[in-house]
Design a protein around this motif. Structure first.
Motif, PDB file in Angstrom:
ATOM      1  N   ALA A 258      34.216  52.591  34.765  1.00  0.00           N
ATOM      2  CA  ALA A 258      33.031  51.986  34.139  1.00  0.00           C
ATOM      3  C   ALA A 258      32.420  50.930  35.060  1.00  0.00           C
ATOM      4  O   ALA A 258      31.204  50.947  35.310  1.00  0.00           O
ATOM      5  CB  ALA A 258      33.403  51.382  32.787  1.00  0.00           C
ATOM      6  N   PHE A 259      33.233  50.021  35.554  1.00  0.00           N
ATOM      7  CA  PHE A 259      32.704  48.974  36.435  1.00  0.00           C
ATOM      8  C   PHE A 259      32.112  49.567  37.713  1.00  0.00           C
ATOM      9  O   PHE A 259      31.052  49.133  38.170  1.00  0.00           O
ATOM     10  CB  PHE A 259      33.790  47.959  36.780  1.00  0.00           C
ATOM     11  CG  PHE A 259      34.057  46.939  35.704  1.00  0.00           C
ATOM     12  CD1 PHE A 259      33.025  46.232  35.098  1.00  0.00           C
ATOM     13  CD2 PHE A 259      35.360  46.662  35.316  1.00  0.00           C
ATOM     14  CE1 PHE A 259      33.273  45.266  34.121  1.00  0.00           C
ATOM     15  CE2 PHE A 259      35.626  45.697  34.347  1.00  0.00           C
ATOM     16  CZ  PHE A 259      34.577  45.008  33.753  1.00  0.00           C
ATOM     17  N   LYS A 260      32.774  50.559  38.294  1.00  0.00           N
ATOM     18  CA  LYS A 260      32.252  51.178  39.517  1.00  0.00           C
ATOM     19  C   LYS A 260      30.918  51.869  39.273  1.00  0.00           C
ATOM     20  O   LYS A 260      30.104  52.001  40.190  1.00  0.00           O
ATOM     21  CB  LYS A 260      33.269  52.169  40.085  1.00  0.00           C
ATOM     22  CG  LYS A 260      34.432  51.501  40.793  1.00  0.00           C
ATOM     23  CD  LYS A 260      35.373  52.532  41.409  1.00  0.00           C
ATOM     24  CE  LYS A 260      36.449  51.871  42.236  1.00  0.00           C
ATOM     25  NZ  LYS A 260      37.362  52.867  42.864  1.00  0.00           N
ATOM     26  N   ALA A 261      30.690  52.305  38.026  1.00  0.00           N
ATOM     27  CA  ALA A 261      29.430  52.968  37.668  1.00  0.00           C
ATOM     28  C   ALA A 261      28.367  51.975  37.200  1.00  0.00           C
ATOM     29  O   ALA A 261      27.312  52.387  36.715  1.00  0.00           O
ATOM     30  CB  ALA A 261      29.700  54.010  36.584  1.00  0.00           C
ATOM     31  N   GLY A 262      28.643  50.673  37.335  1.00  0.00           N
ATOM     32  CA  GLY A 262      27.673  49.666  36.932  1.00  0.00           C
ATOM     33  C   GLY A 262      27.637  49.402  35.435  1.00  0.00           C
ATOM     34  O   GLY A 262      26.672  48.832  34.924  1.00  0.00           O
ATOM     35  N   LYS A 263      28.678  49.815  34.740  1.00  0.00           N
ATOM     36  CA  LYS A 263      28.764  49.597  33.295  1.00  0.00           C
ATOM     37  C   LYS A 263      29.448  48.272  33.013  1.00  0.00           C
ATOM     38  O   LYS A 263      29.842  47.547  33.923  1.00  0.00           O
ATOM     39  CB  LYS A 263      29.535  50.751  32.629  1.00  0.00           C
ATOM     40  CG  LYS A 263      28.955  52.121  32.894  1.00  0.00           C
ATOM     41  CD  LYS A 263      27.581  52.276  32.294  1.00  0.00           C
ATOM     42  CE  LYS A 263      27.033  53.673  32.517  1.00  0.00           C
ATOM     43  NZ  LYS A 263      25.731  53.861  31.901  1.00  0.00           N
ATOM     44  N   LYS A 264      29.620  47.947  31.725  1.00  0.00           N
ATOM     45  CA  LYS A 264      30.218  46.679  31.335  1.00  0.00           C
ATOM     46  C   LYS A 264      31.403  46.907  30.406  1.00  0.00           C
ATOM     47  O   LYS A 264      31.542  47.968  29.797  1.00  0.00           O
ATOM     48  CB  LYS A 264      29.180  45.774  30.683  1.00  0.00           C
ATOM     49  CG  LYS A 264      28.527  46.336  29.450  1.00  0.00           C
ATOM     50  CD  LYS A 264      27.348  45.450  29.017  1.00  0.00           C
ATOM     51  CE  LYS A 264      26.454  46.124  28.007  1.00  0.00           C
ATOM     52  NZ  LYS A 264      25.699  47.260  28.484  1.00  0.00           N
ATOM     53  N   VAL A 265      32.235  45.860  30.303  1.00  0.00           N
ATOM     54  CA  VAL A 265      33.370  45.867  29.380  1.00  0.00           C
ATOM     55  C   VAL A 265      33.152  44.717  28.408  1.00  0.00           C
ATOM     56  O   VAL A 265      33.029  43.560  28.807  1.00  0.00           O
ATOM     57  CB  VAL A 265      34.721  45.710  30.122  1.00  0.00           C
ATOM     58  CG1 VAL A 265      35.864  45.590  29.125  1.00  0.00           C
ATOM     59  CG2 VAL A 265      34.946  46.892  31.058  1.00  0.00           C
ATOM     60  N   LEU A 266      33.088  45.061  27.120  1.00  0.00           N
ATOM     61  CA  LEU A 266      32.866  44.092  26.059  1.00  0.00           C
ATOM     62  C   LEU A 266      34.132  43.944  25.224  1.00  0.00           C
ATOM     63  O   LEU A 266      34.920  44.885  25.115  1.00  0.00           O
ATOM     64  CB  LEU A 266      31.705  44.545  25.174  1.00  0.00           C
ATOM     65  CG  LEU A 266      30.388  44.789  25.907  1.00  0.00           C
ATOM     66  CD1 LEU A 266      29.364  45.426  24.970  1.00  0.00           C
ATOM     67  CD2 LEU A 266      29.860  43.494  26.497  1.00  0.00           C
ATOM     68  N   PHE A 267      34.294  42.762  24.638  1.00  0.00           N
ATOM     69  CA  PHE A 267      35.469  42.470  23.828  1.00  0.00           C
ATOM     70  C   PHE A 267      35.041  41.876  22.494  1.00  0.00           C
ATOM     71  O   PHE A 267      34.036  41.166  22.422  1.00  0.00           O
ATOM     72  CB  PHE A 267      36.365  41.434  24.526  1.00  0.00           C
ATOM     73  CG  PHE A 267      37.028  41.915  25.782  1.00  0.00           C
ATOM     74  CD1 PHE A 267      38.314  42.430  25.757  1.00  0.00           C
ATOM     75  CD2 PHE A 267      36.376  41.813  27.004  1.00  0.00           C
ATOM     76  CE1 PHE A 267      38.935  42.842  26.919  1.00  0.00           C
ATOM     77  CE2 PHE A 267      36.986  42.229  28.179  1.00  0.00           C
ATOM     78  CZ  PHE A 267      38.276  42.745  28.133  1.00  0.00           C
TER      79      PHE A 267
ATOM     80  N   GLY B 220      29.057  54.966  28.239  1.00  0.00           N
ATOM     81  CA  GLY B 220      29.895  54.699  29.400  1.00  0.00           C
ATOM     82  C   GLY B 220      30.416  53.282  29.484  1.00  0.00           C
ATOM     83  O   GLY B 220      31.341  53.008  30.249  1.00  0.00           O
ATOM     84  N   ASP B 221      29.825  52.354  28.703  1.00  0.00           N
ATOM     85  CA  ASP B 221      30.393  51.006  28.606  1.00  0.00           C
ATOM     86  C   ASP B 221      31.735  51.093  27.878  1.00  0.00           C
ATOM     87  O   ASP B 221      32.032  52.083  27.197  1.00  0.00           O
ATOM     88  CB  ASP B 221      29.475  50.082  27.802  1.00  0.00           C
ATOM     89  CG  ASP B 221      28.198  49.692  28.527  1.00  0.00           C
ATOM     90  OD1 ASP B 221      28.122  49.856  29.757  1.00  0.00           O
ATOM     91  OD2 ASP B 221      27.271  49.219  27.833  1.00  0.00           O
ATOM     92  N   VAL B 222      32.520  50.037  27.979  1.00  0.00           N
ATOM     93  CA  VAL B 222      33.826  49.972  27.308  1.00  0.00           C
ATOM     94  C   VAL B 222      33.784  48.854  26.271  1.00  0.00           C
ATOM     95  O   VAL B 222      33.293  47.760  26.561  1.00  0.00           O
ATOM     96  CB  VAL B 222      34.965  49.695  28.323  1.00  0.00           C
ATOM     97  CG1 VAL B 222      36.314  49.583  27.612  1.00  0.00           C
ATOM     98  CG2 VAL B 222      35.010  50.778  29.403  1.00  0.00           C
ATOM     99  N   LEU B 223      34.297  49.127  25.080  1.00  0.00           N
ATOM    100  CA  LEU B 223      34.489  48.095  24.065  1.00  0.00           C
ATOM    101  C   LEU B 223      35.972  47.995  23.760  1.00  0.00           C
ATOM    102  O   LEU B 223      36.609  48.990  23.418  1.00  0.00           O
ATOM    103  CB  LEU B 223      33.735  48.407  22.772  1.00  0.00           C
ATOM    104  CG  LEU B 223      34.040  47.439  21.613  1.00  0.00           C
ATOM    105  CD1 LEU B 223      33.583  46.012  21.948  1.00  0.00           C
ATOM    106  CD2 LEU B 223      33.412  47.924  20.318  1.00  0.00           C
ATOM    107  N   VAL B 224      36.506  46.777  23.875  1.00  0.00           N
ATOM    108  CA  VAL B 224      37.888  46.497  23.505  1.00  0.00           C
ATOM    109  C   VAL B 224      37.857  45.679  22.219  1.00  0.00           C
ATOM    110  O   VAL B 224      37.367  44.552  22.205  1.00  0.00           O
ATOM    111  CB  VAL B 224      38.636  45.713  24.608  1.00  0.00           C
ATOM    112  CG1 VAL B 224      40.082  45.447  24.182  1.00  0.00           C
ATOM    113  CG2 VAL B 224      38.581  46.472  25.932  1.00  0.00           C
TER     114      VAL B 224
END
Length: 191
Positions: free
Chosen positions: A38-47, A111-115
């Motif tokens: 995700a990060f390599k594709a310019g996406k984000k990780v949210l929590f 493609g973003d990630v949600l934790v």
């Protein structure tokens, strides 16, 4: 054994159960790989989380957006509760149960990630956030206690700590969260 020693031993025992759980450890490795992609594709990780889990969400987001072990470019990561005006407005005008799902609808992208972090796995606002993220094609990760609760059914990846004791679960959440931060940092910015 003193009370303090017994509490420390309980923490060690829980971490030993995590260490012996190959399925759980493999899931952590899979989540690290998904976050890396995700990060390599310019996406984000949210929590997101509540109480101590909100604090863990903010802590882990800061490790990505700031730095973990070494200086490197920032990674786009945020805890969804940090805008107190938004949280209180939506909680007041709609419902506390939708504070995170509305934010996901506003800023989540495929493609973003949600934790989502919840020791019980049943926090309504975290469950609704994961549901909203799934609808958008986000990658969903649930960090919970032993059973996974309702989050088990709405998470692509479940990191369920083998315990029913809230403080021990939270201690392992931050341990595994730090492992994710280290693995992702090393994968995205190899030295």
């Amino acid at each position: 054994m003193s009370k303090i020693q017994s509490i420390v031993q309980a923490s060690i025992d829980t971490k030993n159960r995590v260490l012996a759980d190959e399925t759980l450890l493999n899931t952590v490795a899979e989540v690290a790989a998904a976050m890396t992609e995700a990060f390599k594709a310019g996406k984000k990780v949210l929590f997101c989380g509540n109480g101590g889990s909100a604090a863990d969400a903010q802590h882990l987001a800061a490790e990505f957006s700031g730095r973990f072990y070494y200086d490197r470019p920032p990674l786009y990561s945020e805890a969804l509760h940090v805008n107190s005006s938004y949280v209180t407005a939506v909680g007041n005008d709609y419902s506390y149960d939708v504070i995170y799902s509305r934010m996901i609808e506003a800023m989540g992208k495929e493609g973003d990630v949600l934790v989502g972090i919840s020791t019980s796995g049943n926090s309504p606002n975290v469950v609704k956030a994961l549901e909203a993220a799934n609808k958008l094609g986000m990658i969903t990760v649930g960090m919970t206690g032993e059973t996974g609760g309702k989050m088990k059914e709405v998470s692509n990846f479940l990191i369920n700590i083998p315990s029913k004791d809230t403080p021990r679960i939270q201690e392992c959440h931050i341990l595994l969260g730090h492992i994710l931060c280290q693995l992702v940092e090393e994968n995205v910015f190899p030295k």
